[in-house]
Design a protein around this motif. Structure first.
Motif, PDB file in Angstrom:
ATOM      1  N   LYS A 125      -3.919  -7.724 -10.853  1.00 31.30           N
ATOM      2  CA  LYS A 125      -5.213  -7.903 -10.195  1.00 31.30           C
ATOM      3  C   LYS A 125      -6.221  -7.247 -11.129  1.00 31.30           C
ATOM      4  N   TRP A 126      -7.360  -7.892 -11.353  1.00 31.91           N
ATOM      5  CA  TRP A 126      -8.422  -7.260 -12.134  1.00 31.91           C
ATOM      6  C   TRP A 126      -9.323  -6.478 -11.190  1.00 31.91           C
TER       7      TRP A 126
ATOM      8  N   LEU B 230       0.813  -1.224   0.000  1.00 35.92           N
ATOM      9  CA  LEU B 230       0.000   0.000   0.000  1.00 35.92           C
ATOM     10  C   LEU B 230       0.843   1.269   0.000  1.00 35.92           C
TER      11      LEU B 230
ATOM     12  N   ARG C  94       4.364 -23.115   0.268  1.00 39.02           N
ATOM     13  CA  ARG C  94       3.324 -22.653  -0.647  1.00 39.02           C
ATOM     14  C   ARG C  94       2.176 -22.032   0.145  1.00 39.02           C
ATOM     15  N   GLY C  95       1.704 -20.884  -0.327  1.00 39.79           N
ATOM     16  CA  GLY C  95       0.660 -20.176   0.409  1.00 39.79           C
ATOM     17  C   GLY C  95       1.248 -19.073   1.270  1.00 39.79           C
TER      18      GLY C  95
ATOM     19  N   ALA D 287      -7.831  -2.068  -2.967  1.00 42.85           N
ATOM     20  CA  ALA D 287      -6.389  -2.013  -2.713  1.00 42.85           C
ATOM     21  C   ALA D 287      -5.936  -3.155  -1.808  1.00 42.85           C
ATOM     22  N   GLU D 288      -6.761  -3.486  -0.803  1.00 45.12           N
ATOM     23  CA  GLU D 288      -6.269  -4.386   0.244  1.00 45.12           C
ATOM     24  C   GLU D 288      -6.633  -5.847   0.028  1.00 45.12           C
ATOM     25  N   VAL D 289      -7.666  -6.132  -0.733  1.00 48.95           N
ATOM     26  CA  VAL D 289      -8.007  -7.529  -0.976  1.00 48.95           C
ATOM     27  C   VAL D 289      -7.046  -8.094  -2.024  1.00 48.95           C
ATOM     28  N   ASP D 290      -6.418  -9.200  -1.685  1.00 50.68           N
ATOM     29  CA  ASP D 290      -5.441  -9.853  -2.565  1.00 50.68           C
ATOM     30  C   ASP D 290      -6.158 -10.991  -3.292  1.00 50.68           C
ATOM     31  N   ALA D 291      -6.660 -10.702  -4.500  1.00 44.64           N
ATOM     32  CA  ALA D 291      -7.394 -11.714  -5.255  1.00 44.64           C
ATOM     33  C   ALA D 291      -7.248 -11.433  -6.740  1.00 44.64           C
TER      34      ALA D 291
ATOM     35  N   GLN E  54      -8.361 -16.237  -3.038  1.00 47.50           N
ATOM     36  CA  GLN E  54      -7.772 -15.250  -3.968  1.00 47.50           C
ATOM     37  C   GLN E  54      -8.356 -15.383  -5.367  1.00 47.50           C
TER      38      GLN E  54
ATOM     39  N   ARG F 281      -9.173 -12.584   3.984  1.00 48.61           N
ATOM     40  CA  ARG F 281      -7.766 -12.997   3.938  1.00 48.61           C
ATOM     41  C   ARG F 281      -7.600 -14.401   4.512  1.00 48.61           C
TER      42      ARG F 281
ATOM     43  N   THR G 165      -3.306 -22.275   2.416  1.00 45.04           N
ATOM     44  CA  THR G 165      -2.502 -23.188   3.214  1.00 45.04           C
ATOM     45  C   THR G 165      -1.968 -22.431   4.424  1.00 45.04           C
ATOM     46  N   PRO G 166      -2.210 -22.940   5.631  1.00 47.57           N
ATOM     47  CA  PRO G 166      -1.839 -22.162   6.797  1.00 47.57           C
ATOM     48  C   PRO G 166      -0.341 -22.134   7.069  1.00 47.57           C
TER      49      PRO G 166
ATOM     50  N   ALA H 186      -3.981 -21.205  -1.887  1.00 44.23           N
ATOM     51  CA  ALA H 186      -3.719 -19.874  -1.356  1.00 44.23           C
ATOM     52  C   ALA H 186      -3.903 -19.821   0.150  1.00 44.23           C
TER      53      ALA H 186
ATOM     54  N   VAL I  53     -11.275  -8.228  -8.084  1.00 50.34           N
ATOM     55  CA  VAL I  53     -11.891  -7.535  -6.952  1.00 50.34           C
ATOM     56  C   VAL I  53     -12.966  -6.608  -7.502  1.00 50.34           C
TER      57      VAL I  53
END
Lengths: 439, 439
Positions: free
Chosen positions: A428-429, A40, A213-214, B379-383, B361, B356, B4-5, B2, B386
């Motif tokens: 990102k779209w 950001l 991964r992740g 801006a903040e959502v990573d996908a 994603q 998140r 995976t913890p 995406a 959006v």
């Protein structure tokens, strides 16, 4: 590897030490959290950060030199070659140059936020594909402390957190360098976990990084063929394969032979230890007699040892060069040295077949005045960079005008050839509507 | 995946049957040879080929229907669900539609040869980054015979050879479809090995395909989460991860509630079995009382079962919908059905944290009239996609105007979101000089 001849069965792999896995997961999770803040930041804030990093590196010069002295002492004990010791060395002048390179990165345009494409759909939806940071990037490399700072600077400029695995030979240098970068992050009120070193934990730390991964979005290995092959085989995190360059210069029957001599010499001898140097010269048989004595003499003058195919040996006497008969494997080796394989080929097709069989899809060069040959060579050679009438040594982010380079991709996915800041981003779209639904 | 913890150790993997490895290597090598010819075809020749493929499919209708009948009979014996049997079914009308889709691909612009960027360097070198085919693409998918033709058409249009692993349930249909496509290739004087099926050889054929690095340039898995996870784990060939969509609609306190109701309904119920459907609704607590009765009634009317967080249950009576208390895991499930998780969140930050933690994603939606909220969400959502104030169902190559779709990437490398023809290409740098060398 691009030249793997056939599929091979997957071999069982020993499990990774769970304690190391847990440690790497913890460091990567902290980096991931930090990456959200980095993504950001405005360009102005990132540039300010990079200048603070440069300042911190200069201020830490005595500590860096002291840490580096430990690595050098350990290297000497282990009998590291003089060239490797030199690559490891950091002195006041080199640290100043590294800091200056960080300021150069600050001056580059910010790839984040660039609108790659976009349109307004028939239903009024506005869609835009926008560059955003990858998130967390892992770098696995060998004993080059300058890469530690380079990679951190490029990652931060592109809004990414970075996990650095620099190899044990430079561990003390890297520790001090990363500490200086983290001082700058804290000084700017930012999360210091954005840059972290994973030099502890032995080989398992690298393996845990490749399989996180992740938590990690991308791994870039930089180093020898073994390192790269290991990462490609074991990684579940997406990888960009870099490096290995078994590059050819093909001198066509329609070549300007003076130009060809200069290009061969520069491609081989200007800096033989790098991946964009040439390893093999292919000569069309119609110009062999005119060209080989000339180019062998020039190569001899530059101290190059020629590993010659049988058709080349007859010109060896005139050479003034060390000419050895080529052995098995000489045409698939990346010499990294003043050695060059030389073969005569009957025609362009034979040259294309040789390149397809032995090349690593890095950089391939043709020297010709024939437009049709140039066109066919560029169309049919499958490589990251295909050059007509110039040296192979131009495959380089700096030479291409990118202002930086994080590696040279020899794979086809995501990036191919020299990589700089845009290659450290994804997209990102963004879709903007006013209530549209699908019917 | 995406979400995976944490990193996990690599587990030993059983070796692949060497006979299957050898077979796949042979098929892949033939495809690789064929790909070299495809890469050089003009757009006109490729479009002609695709029309010939469409003609061949229509001409083979009786054979395709017969092959498909075998698959259907086997499916019924095994007790396949009605929905899966319907997905498998090919009749005259569906074959005509598949052939028409191939002609649509012919009408799309050719990505190959596009100059992505280029410049003339200070030394006069002209450099151009040009789109070229990947080479050999592997598709691993499940029991959808239309994907066999779709994938082949998109691969051929972008100049690639393709290896198709469609799963045993559709093996007979795929065999006839691939035979028809090969008839068209031969009829055009082209190498039929450009399109090949790997449905024989059991699971090991898929595993051999994923590890044929150097012969296969890219593997795209399409199917359920298990299939995709296996490919990601075992593949040494670069992978584009597609698919799993645990997508959210967040209804902000500043949402237009009628618009929000329409968007939630469309995102969930318009076609629940696809990856761009919504799985969870998040509602700002300040509008919970006004919005929940309205949206629960609408969902009930559409036959949606609501899996409700505790704050939602008090509105259940008014719902007219089936409302169940949410169980563990309900907010990380991709339902693929008329089921929706619903939670109340205290604010935007809580919504972002939920997304998140639980999202994959893929596609995330906010409904709001507040410009600041929309800006922060995007801006903040990573996908990959959006969306502001529109349905999640627009994440689609067709809807985005690409004219086709080979999958929806949920990874960050190479492609993100809907993929069509350009995503099946890589690039090559062409460098044109007149004798330049590095100094």
């Amino acid at each position: 590897m691009a030249d793997t001849p056939a599929a091979r069965p997957v071999e069982p792999v020993a499990p990774i030490d769970p304690a190391v896995v847990a440690h790497v997961a913890q460091v990567a999770t902290a980096a991931r959290t930090a990456s959200r803040g980095l993504a950001l930041l405005t360009r102005a804030r990132k540039d300010e950060l990079l200048h603070a990093v440069a300042d911190a590196l200069v201020a830490a010069t005595p500590d860096i030199v002291a840490g580096n002295a430990e690595d050098l002492a350990r290297g000497r004990e282990r009998g590291l070659a003089a060239g490797l010791l030199d690559r490891l060395l950091l002195d006041e002048q080199r640290i100043a140059a590294i800091a200056a390179a960080v300021r150069d990165v600050a001056a580059l345009p910010d790839p984040v936020g660039e609108v790659v494409r976009g349109s307004t759909l028939a239903n009024g939806l506005q869609i835009r594909q926008v560059r955003v940071p990858m998130g967390v990037v892992g770098m696995i490399y060998e004993a080059r402390p300058n890469v530690t700072v380079d990679a951190a600077a490029l990652a931060l400029k592109s809004g990414n957190a970075v996990l650095l695995r620099g190899g044990s030979a430079a561990a003390s240098s890297n520790r001090v360098l990363v500490a200086a970068i983290r001082t700058a992050l804290r000084g700017q009120g930012l999360d210091e976990h954005a840059v972290a070193s994973l030099d502890d934990g032995g080989r398992d730390a690298a393996r845990a990084l490749m399989t996180a991964r992740g938590l990690v979005d991308l791994v870039i290995p930089r180093g020898g063929a073994d390192l790269i092959a290991t990462v490609v085989r074991e990684s579940t995190v997406p990888v960009i394969e870099t490096g290995t360059g078994v590059n050819h210069v093909y001198v066509d029957e329609a070549a300007d032979l003076d130009q060809a001599t200069a290009i061969v010499l520069n491609s081989k001898a200007q800096r033989p230890s790098v991946c964009n140097a040439a390893e093999t010269l292919l000569v069309h048989e119609r110009v062999a007699e005119a060209f080989l004595p000339k180019v062998l003499a020039a190569l001899g003058g530059a101290g190059v040892t020629v590993h010659a195919g049988p058709e080349v040996l007859e010109f060896a006497d005139a050479a003034g060069a060390a000419v050895l008969p080529a052995q098995d494997g000489d045409f698939t080796r990346e010499w990294y040295s003043l050695d060059l394989g030389v073969r005569v080929v009957p025609d362009l097709d034979a040259a294309l077949t040789h390149i397809r069989t032995h090349g690593t899809q890095h950089t391939e060069v043709v020297v010709t005045r024939d437009r049709g040959v140039a066109r066919r060579f560029q169309a049919e050679v499958d490589a990251a960079v295909v050059v007509v009438n110039a040296s192979s040594r131009f495959t380089d982010g700096g030479e291409f005008g990118f202002g930086a380079e994080i590696g040279i991709s020899t794979q086809k996915l995501h990036a191919r050839g020299p990589m700089a800041l845009p290659e450290l981003t994804t997209t990102k779209w963004l879709v903007d509507g006013d209530g549209q639904v699908r019917t």
